[in-house]
Enzyme design. Structure first.
Site, PDB file in Angstrom:
ATOM      1  N   GLU A   1       0.795  -1.232   0.000  1.00  0.00           N
ATOM      2  CA  GLU A   1       0.000   0.000   0.000  1.00  0.00           C
ATOM      3  C   GLU A   1       0.831   1.287   0.000  1.00  0.00           C
ATOM      4  O   GLU A   1       0.759   2.077   0.964  1.00  0.00           O
ATOM      5  CB  GLU A   1      -0.971   0.003   1.188  1.00  0.00           C
ATOM      6  CG  GLU A   1      -1.941  -1.162   1.186  1.00  0.00           C
ATOM      7  CD  GLU A   1      -3.056  -1.040   2.238  1.00  0.00           C
ATOM      8  OE1 GLU A   1      -3.008  -0.120   3.065  1.00  0.00           O
ATOM      9  OE2 GLU A   1      -3.978  -1.867   2.202  1.00  0.00           O
TER      10      GLU A   1
ATOM     11  N   GLU B   1      -5.285  -8.850   1.139  1.00  0.00           N
ATOM     12  CA  GLU B   1      -5.946  -8.489   2.395  1.00  0.00           C
ATOM     13  C   GLU B   1      -7.425  -8.280   2.141  1.00  0.00           C
ATOM     14  O   GLU B   1      -7.808  -7.624   1.162  1.00  0.00           O
ATOM     15  CB  GLU B   1      -5.406  -7.167   2.986  1.00  0.00           C
ATOM     16  CG  GLU B   1      -4.007  -7.235   3.522  1.00  0.00           C
ATOM     17  CD  GLU B   1      -3.542  -5.910   4.135  1.00  0.00           C
ATOM     18  OE1 GLU B   1      -4.388  -5.097   4.543  1.00  0.00           O
ATOM     19  OE2 GLU B   1      -2.318  -5.711   4.188  1.00  0.00           O
TER      20      GLU B   1
HETATM   21  C1  FCB Z   1      -4.475  -2.093   5.559  1.00  0.00           C
HETATM   22  C2  FCB Z   1      -3.098  -2.422   6.061  1.00  0.00           C
HETATM   23  C3  FCB Z   1      -3.061  -3.472   7.131  1.00  0.00           C
HETATM   24  C4  FCB Z   1      -4.228  -3.366   8.086  1.00  0.00           C
HETATM   25  C5  FCB Z   1      -5.531  -3.217   7.358  1.00  0.00           C
HETATM   26  C6  FCB Z   1      -6.743  -3.125   8.246  1.00  0.00           C
HETATM   27  O1  FCB Z   1      -4.492  -0.799   5.044  1.00  0.00           O
HETATM   28  O2  FCB Z   1      -2.288  -2.842   4.999  1.00  0.00           O
HETATM   29  O3  FCB Z   1      -1.828  -3.398   7.775  1.00  0.00           O
HETATM   30  O4  FCB Z   1      -4.010  -2.397   9.018  1.00  0.00           O
HETATM   31  O5  FCB Z   1      -5.485  -2.096   6.521  1.00  0.00           O
END
Ligand code: FCB
Length: 472
Positions: free
Chosen positions: A178, A380
Site C-alpha cells: 500500500e 488483504e
Molecule cells: C491495511 C493495512 C493493514 C491493516 C488493514 C486493516 O491498510 O495494509 O496493515 O491495518 O489495513
C-alpha cells in the site's frame, strides 16, 4: 444445476467452488504483531517514534509487545496448521535487517525470518514475504524519508540483502504494501508515521516508493525470484447512488470527480508499474502540488518491471461526488471541489467502513479487463468488529458474514473472467491497528493482550472449513 464460469469457478445450487489450486491463507505485518522492538539489534522504525508521540495513536498504544509473535511464532504456526492455511503472508522489518537503513546487514535480524520460513515450510505452508509494510528505519526518515530519492536506492539494497538470505526458500515476494497509504497518510494528512502534512512531499514519496518498487523488483528478478508482486489498497471509486445500485446513472460533474480520485488511487500506481506511464490527469495534479521535478528521465522505465501479480487489499469502496467549493482533502492532493461521502443504507464495521461486497467483484473484473497482463491475489480482506469472549468462545457472526459475502464476490468475479489466484484474510491475529491501536480487532484469532492467549474465533473455524472444501 452446475454453472461453469470461466477460469474454473463453478456454482452448484448455492455452493461456490473455487478453482483447483486457489491459494488460501492469512496475512499479518511485522510492526503489527512482532513486538521485540529492541531484540537482536533492531533499531527504531518510524512507527516506534510515531506511536511514542503523544496523541498519535489511540490509548498511547505502541508495537513494543504487540502479539509477541517474535517469541511465539512457533505457536502461531501451529495455529495456522490447525486452520489448514496453505499460505502465510508476513512482512519483514527493515530495521531488523539494516537497523539504520543502510550499510551492513544485521545477521541476527535476518535469522528470525530464516527460522520463520523454515518452520512454515516444515508445516507445509507457503511463505509470502512482503519487503515493506511501513516500518521505515527512523534513520532514513531523519535523512528525509520517502520524499528523498535516496530512500529508493536504500530499499533496493535492502531487498537484495533479504533475498540473498531467504531467496533459496521463499518464492513469492511482494515489494511494497500500500504505497498510497505510506505516502498520503504518512506525509499527506499525517495520520500515520512519520506524521508529516505536506502534499508535495506526499507526491514525491509516492514516486520514490514506486521507484523503489521497480528497483527492488529488478534486483529480485535478477537474483532468481519466481513470483513478484506489488500490493495496493484498491477500491472501486463510486458515487453515493452507486453503493446500492451499481448501475446508477451519474452526472458529468460526478463522473469527473470519480475519474480524478481513481487517478490518484489506482492509475497513479498501476499505470507506471504496468505500463511505464503517468496519465496527463495525474501529472496535472503533480504540477499543481510542487511540480514534477522529482520525476527523472528513465524513472518510468525503471518502475515498469515485469511483475506476476498485483496484490489487492480491499475493505470498502471509495465514495465521492462533485462538491463545488470543497478544499482538497489532505490525503488527496488534487481533490479540490470533491466531497468524500459516507455510504448510507449499508452496515459498517467497527472502523466505520461500509460493507459493500459487490465493490470487490466490480474492482476485480475491472482490473483484469484493464490490466490483463497480471494475475490478481487478494492479499488483504477482512473486518474489525467489537468482539467479546464468552465462555471461551468468540461468536463473531458479523465477521463470518463479511468474509462469506466477500468470498462470494471473489467467486463471482472469477466466473466473470477475473484472474484471481488466491485469498489471504486480514488478519490471522488481532493486532496493532496503526493509529487505532489495539482497540480494533481484525483477527480470526482473538488475542488477549494481557496474557497473550490466543483463541480461535468462530470465523476461524468457519474459514478452516471453507479451505477444506475449497469453497462455500
Ligand atoms: C491495511 C493495512 C493493514 C491493516 C488493514 C486493516 O491498510 O495494509 O496493515 O491495518 O489495513
Amino acid at each position: 444445476m452446475t454453472v461453469v464460469g470461466t477460469r474454473g469457478a463453478t456454482l452448484t445450487e448455492g455452493r461456490a467452488d473455487f478453482p483447483t489450486g486457489f491459494v488460501w491463507g492469512a496475512a499479518t505485518a511485522s510492526y503489527q504483531i512482532e513486538g521485540a522492538v529492541k531484540e537482536d539489534g533492531r533499531e527504531p522504525s518510524i512507527w516506534d517514534t510515531f506511536s511514542r508521540t503523544p496523541g498519535k495513536v489511540v490509548g498511547g498504544d505502541t508495537g513494543d509487545v504487540a502479539c509477541d509473535h517474535y517469541f511465539r511464532h512457533a505457536d502461531d504456526i501451529r495455529l495456522m496448521t490447525e486452520l489448514n492455511l496453505a499460505a502465510y503472508r508476513f512482512s519483514i522489518a527493515w530495521p531488523r535487517v539494516q537497523p539504520y537503513g543502510k550499510g551492513p546487514v544485521n545477521a541476527r535480524g535476518l535469522d528470525f525470518y530464516s527460522r520463520l520460513v523454515d518452520r512454515l515450510l516444515e508445516a507445509g505452508i507457503t511463505p509470502y514475504a512482503t519487503l515493506y509494510h511501513w516500518d521505515l528505519p527512523q534513520a532514513l526518515e531523519d535523512a528525509g524519508g520517502w520524499p528523498e530519492r535516496d530512500t529508493a536506492h536504500r530499499f533496493e539494497e535492502y531487498a537484495a540483502a533479504v533475498h540473498a538470505r531467504l531467496g533459496d526458500r521463499v518464492r513469492n515476494w511482494a515489494t511494497l504494501n500500500e504505497p498510497w497509504v505510506a505516502a498520503f497518510l504518512g506525509y499527506g494528512n499525517g495520520v500515520h508515521a512519520p506524521g508529516r502534512t505536506d502534499a508535495a512531499a506526499a507526491l514525491r514519496a509516492a514516486h520514490h516508493l514506486l521507484l523503489g518498487h521497480g528497483m527492488a523488483a529488478r534486483a529480485l528478478r535478477e537474483s532468481g525470484a519466481e513470483e513478484i508482486s506489488l500490493v495496493l489498497n484498491l477500491s472501486p471509486v463510486i458515487t453515493p447512488a452507486q453503493v446500492s445500485d451499481p448501475g446508477a446513472e451519474i452526472s458529468e460533474a460526478d463522473a469527473e470527480a470519480v475519474t480524478r480520485i481513481d487517478t490518484m488511487l489506482v492509475g497513479q500506481f498501476l499505470d507506471p508499474a504496468l505500463r511505464g506511464e503517468y496519465s496527463q490527469g495525474f501529472l496535472d495534479i503533480v504540477g499543481r502540488n510542487g511540480g514534477a521535478g522529482h520525476i527523472l528521465d528513465g524513472d518510468l522505465a525503471t518502475i515498469n518491471q515485469p511483475i506476476d501479480l498485483v496484490g489487492v487489499n480491499y475493505y470498502n469502496p471509495c465514495v465521492v461526488e462533485a462538491g463545488p467549493g470543497e478544499a482538497a482533502d489532505a490525503a488527496w492532493p488534487g481533490s479540490e471541489d470533491i466531497r468524500f461521502c459516507s455510504a448510507d443504507g449499508v452496515p459498517a464495521t467497527a472502523m466505520g467502513w461500509p460493507i459493500v461486497p459487490n465493490g470487490l467483484s466490480r474492482l476485480l473484473v475491472r482490473l483484469s479487463d484493464d490490466y490483463p497482463e497480471v494475475g490478481l491475489l487478494i492479499t488483504e480482506n477482512g473486518a474489525a468488529f467489537d468482539d467479546v469472549v464468552e465462555d471461551g468462545h468468540v461468536h463473531d457472526t458479523r465477521r463470518t458474514e463479511y468474509l462469506d459475502g466477500h468470498l462470494r464476490a471473489v467467486h463471482a468475479a472469477i466466473a466473470d473472467g477475473a484472474d484471481v489466484r488466491g485469498y489471504l484474510v486480514w488478519s490471522l491475529l488481532d493486532n496493532f491497528e496503526w493509529a487505532e491501536g489495539y482497540r480494533r480487532r481484525f483477527g480470526i484469532v482473538h488475542v488477549d493482550f494481557a496474557t497473550q492467549r490466543r483463541l480461535l474465533k468462530d470465523s476461524a473455524f468457519w474459514y478452516r472449513d471453507v479451505i477444506t472444501r475449497n469453497g462455500l
